[in-house]
Structure formats: structure tokens, C-alpha cells
Design a protein around this motif. Sequence first.
Motif, mmCIF file in Angstrom:
data_model
loop_
_atom_site.group_PDB
_atom_site.id
_atom_site.type_symbol
_atom_site.label_atom_id
_atom_site.label_comp_id
_atom_site.label_asym_id
_atom_site.label_seq_id
_atom_site.Cartn_x
_atom_site.Cartn_y
_atom_site.Cartn_z
ATOM 1 N N HIS A 41 36.862 40.416 40.132
ATOM 2 C CA HIS A 41 37.937 39.836 38.831
ATOM 3 C C HIS A 41 37.815 39.016 38.150
ATOM 4 O O HIS A 41 38.698 38.933 37.150
ATOM 5 N N THR A 42 36.778 38.523 38.228
ATOM 6 C CA THR A 42 36.030 37.516 37.019
ATOM 7 C C THR A 42 36.282 38.703 35.779
ATOM 8 O O THR A 42 36.845 38.688 34.684
ATOM 9 N N VAL A 182 43.994 33.675 37.672
ATOM 10 C CA VAL A 182 43.350 34.458 38.525
ATOM 11 C C VAL A 182 42.721 33.018 39.516
ATOM 12 O O VAL A 182 41.893 32.288 39.182
ATOM 13 N N THR A 183 43.507 33.264 41.045
ATOM 14 C CA THR A 183 43.045 32.547 42.172
ATOM 15 C C THR A 183 42.378 33.539 42.728
ATOM 16 O O THR A 183 43.204 34.400 43.228
ATOM 17 N N VAL A 184 40.920 32.971 43.416
ATOM 18 C CA VAL A 184 40.487 34.338 43.497
ATOM 19 C C VAL A 184 40.332 33.889 45.973
ATOM 20 O O VAL A 184 39.457 32.949 45.448
ATOM 21 N N THR A 185 40.923 34.037 46.758
ATOM 22 C CA THR A 185 40.860 33.520 47.927
ATOM 23 C C THR A 185 39.887 34.281 48.682
ATOM 24 O O THR A 185 40.125 35.477 48.609
ATOM 25 N N ARG A 202 47.605 34.863 39.563
ATOM 26 C CA ARG A 202 47.660 35.884 40.654
ATOM 27 C C ARG A 202 46.566 35.433 41.500
ATOM 28 O O ARG A 202 45.346 35.345 40.669
ATOM 29 N N VAL A 203 47.163 35.718 42.528
ATOM 30 C CA VAL A 203 45.948 35.551 43.695
ATOM 31 C C VAL A 203 45.649 36.751 44.460
ATOM 32 O O VAL A 203 46.372 37.484 44.598
ATOM 33 N N GLU A 204 43.986 36.621 44.000
ATOM 34 C CA GLU A 204 43.541 37.525 45.136
ATOM 35 C C GLU A 204 42.986 37.300 46.094
ATOM 36 O O GLU A 204 42.975 36.634 46.315
#
Length: 498
Positions: A41-42, A182-185, A202-204
Motif C-alpha cells: 500500500h505504500t 492511508v492506514t494499513v491494519t 483510507r483504511v486497508e
Amino acid sequence: MSRAYHVEAIRAAERPLIEAATAAGDPDAVMRRAAAGVAHHTAELLRSRTGGVYGRSVLLIVGSGDNGGDALYAGAVLRGRGCRVDAVVLAPDRVHDRGLAALRRAGGRIHHAEALGSPVPVPDVAVDGVVGLAGAGPLRAPAAGIVESLATAGVPWVAVDLPSGVDADTGTVHEPHVPAAVTVTFGLLRRAHLLASPVCGRVEVVDIGLPGQPAGPGTLVGPSRPEVGRSWPVPGPDDDKYSQGVVAIRAGSDRYPGAAVLCASAAVAATSGMVRYVGSGGDAVLAARPEVVCHPTVADAGRAQAWVVGPGAGNGTATVSDIDAVLSAGRPTVLDADALTCLAAHPVLFRSATAPVLLTPHAGEFDRLTGGWDRADRPGALRRYVAGLRDRGVEATVLLKGRVTLVDDGETTWSVDAGSSWAATAGSGDVLSGMVGALLANGMGAGGAAAWPAVAAATAHGEASRIAALRTGGAGAPIGASDLLAALPSAISALRGA
């Protein structure tokens, strides 16, 4: 719908995966899988912002613990894709050693924050690996200074798990905090992803092999647009105006006639049923919506499947008397605005409630109802208040307004993100209460339950505000409640087509 969980539920779900990986001799297997998602996602953010990945620069801000390890492993993956990767290590004595070694092997550059002699290089994208689920409170030095300088420079952030400076369970946003694009969880949403969605970006959610989890007492639920659209009432072949619900509205006054117009007009727009109006604003209501049936008093209003009381009605003895009469009628009732002020002053009115009651306060009105509440924990304060009413035998649901609106019926807490704050304008609450009342009258909530009609109305309300603000096709412009109301049919149509 989406579900978001307490930290302890997340940790309990992750524990078997981590233990299995450790037993197999690869304790970082789950971490590397998570880091691969962060790297992916980065790279997507790099591509969208700069047009590519190779040759771009990424800066990792690395704290202690697993989030720092995720960031370091992600940096190693990005380095392998041709990015320049610099890592600022905040606590060298507590850094994730294996992740650090992986980044070094990949050719990443390591900097110790305490030894930085100049400002950190400005990257194309920054990755927040400062604190994880255990983090609480605002960012502290030196991370705070680094984050603020990069945010000022316009650098977009990818947050690992949660933006640092945001509490995982309460969603409290401290200053300073990471403003994530962006937040990656991993595996499951955390409560803050719904409660603090404006700063999460945006949450991924990256699949790391977690099984699905049942909803528990602390689970937050977020509605989806398709669910709201599918449930929105539209007339069927056998329907008439009565079968689609009759809502009665006691709103407005000589001082605030506009509240009557907004509330009644919103009820008309929300469903194809029938709207009765009670109050001194009948002439203004009929001028705006001639299909509304007006009555001089509550006693004369005839049958209705639901009531709305309060917007612009005043808080004198006449309003108090009408609240008591409506609650005694045994119909689902929305209490808003001045009705909430009356309830705060005369809580004995709750004794008259023999059917579901929905309260729709903003923060100030909730303060009057509760006598003061913990604004750092909105869902906790809301649940405690609803539980207190339920313990007194009041079948109450509360909709607490905000950019992120919360709806709680004592069993489930719903979180509805409007996606913007365009609806923060005078009179928009009057529109919302009319919408909810019409949906309640239609029977959208089984057995008179108010939670889902409230959630659906809040969702459509946010969509209408967005449509109204963007009506010129530009970046958005301030709106009034009348603009929001005019956009409501388009919003319902958009949700039904989602």
C-alpha cells in the motif's frame, strides 16, 4: 457492514497465529506478512502521488515493538523494489532487531533520532511505525517534531495499524498525531478506525490469516452503503400512503418557523408515506410542502406510527406537556433539540415512555442530558447513558451527532462517518430528525426498534451533505440545511444504486 474490535479482542485473535509461527521456528512469519501489506500500500501511494515506485524515497519512523518491526520489514521490501529507504530509529535499545537487520541487508539507511544533526530528509512518503495498539496519548519528542515537520512539508503518511497519537479503543485523537493518508491494519479493524476515521485516511485491511471474529460487547459496527440502500423503503405494488407509515411532527414555533419546514420537508422526502404536522408553523409548512396535513394540537393529530418532537418547539410548559402526551401515546418517538432540553430539566418525563424512544443530541445537548460526560471516550459515555436509561425501563436509543455519528441501543454501537463536515450547519439536525421519524413510521426498525432507522438516516444525511457541497462540480462549497434537504432524493437514489 464492518466490525471493529477492542485491543484485547485483537490480541486474543492474533495470539494463536504468532504462537504457531514461533513453534515452527519462524517467529516473524506473521509480521513479514503484515509488512508485505504495508509495503504494497505504500507503493500504491507512491505510484498515485509520484507516478512510480522505483527511485522514490521512503522514510520510516520506527518506534519500539511490533509496529516498528512491521515498518522495518516493509522498508526492506520497498528497498528491493528500488526505493531509497531511510529509517529513523527512536529507541535503539528497544528496536526490533531482526527487522532492523533485514533493512540493513536490503541496503536501507539507519539513523538514530538522538544523533540526527540536521532535519530529517523530506521523502516522497513517510511510514509511521512509532507506536502500536498499546500507544496512548499524544506523540512525544523526538517523534512529535519529526511528524510535525513532515506534515508541514506536505508529506503523505502511511500509518502501520493506527496513526500514532490516536487511542486504539476510544478513538481519541491527541495533538500532535500522525495525519495518515492511508492506514494499513491487519486481519480485523480496530475501534479507532471507525471512531477516528478522519485522521486514519483510507483504511486497508491486510489478510494475515485471522479467522472471522464474532461481535462482542465492545464491538463497533459500521454500515455499508449497499446495506442502507437495500433497506431504504420504496413503495411496492400493494402500498398506499398509510401502509408506508404516517409520521407526526411537533416542531417549530413563532420564533423558529424554519425548523418546522425543514423537519416536515425531510420527512416527506425520506419516504412515500404521510406526514402530519402539529405546531404554529402550519402556514409555512404548507407553503413549502402542501402534501403535509396540519393539525392545531397533539390531541387532534390523529393516528401516526411514529412521532418527532422538539426541533424549534421551545422549552416552555406547552412543549413539556406535548412531550408527555406524545410519549404516553405509546408510539416510537424521536426527541430532538428543545425536547432534549426539556428532558434534561424534567427527566421524570421518561416515565411516560411506553414505546421506543430515540434521542438525537449533539455534544452540547448530550452534556445537558448527562450533566457532563467524558468527551475523550464518546462510545463509552454513550453506552453508559443508554444503559442507565434501559435500567430504568426506558427502551431508549441515542444518536450522538458528529462528523462520526454514534448510535447506541444498549446492545450495539454503530459508527456512521459522514465522510465530511459539510453538514455542520444550522438546521441540518432538524432535517435528520424528520428523516428518522419517517423511517420509524415506515417500520424500517422491526418492532419499533430505532437503531437501524437512525443509522440509515445518518448515512443518507451525510451523503446528501456531500452531494449538496459538490453541486457545482468543484472542490466543495459551504451549504445550508435547505441545500442538504434538496439533495436528499439524490442521496437516497445513490445509496439504492450502490
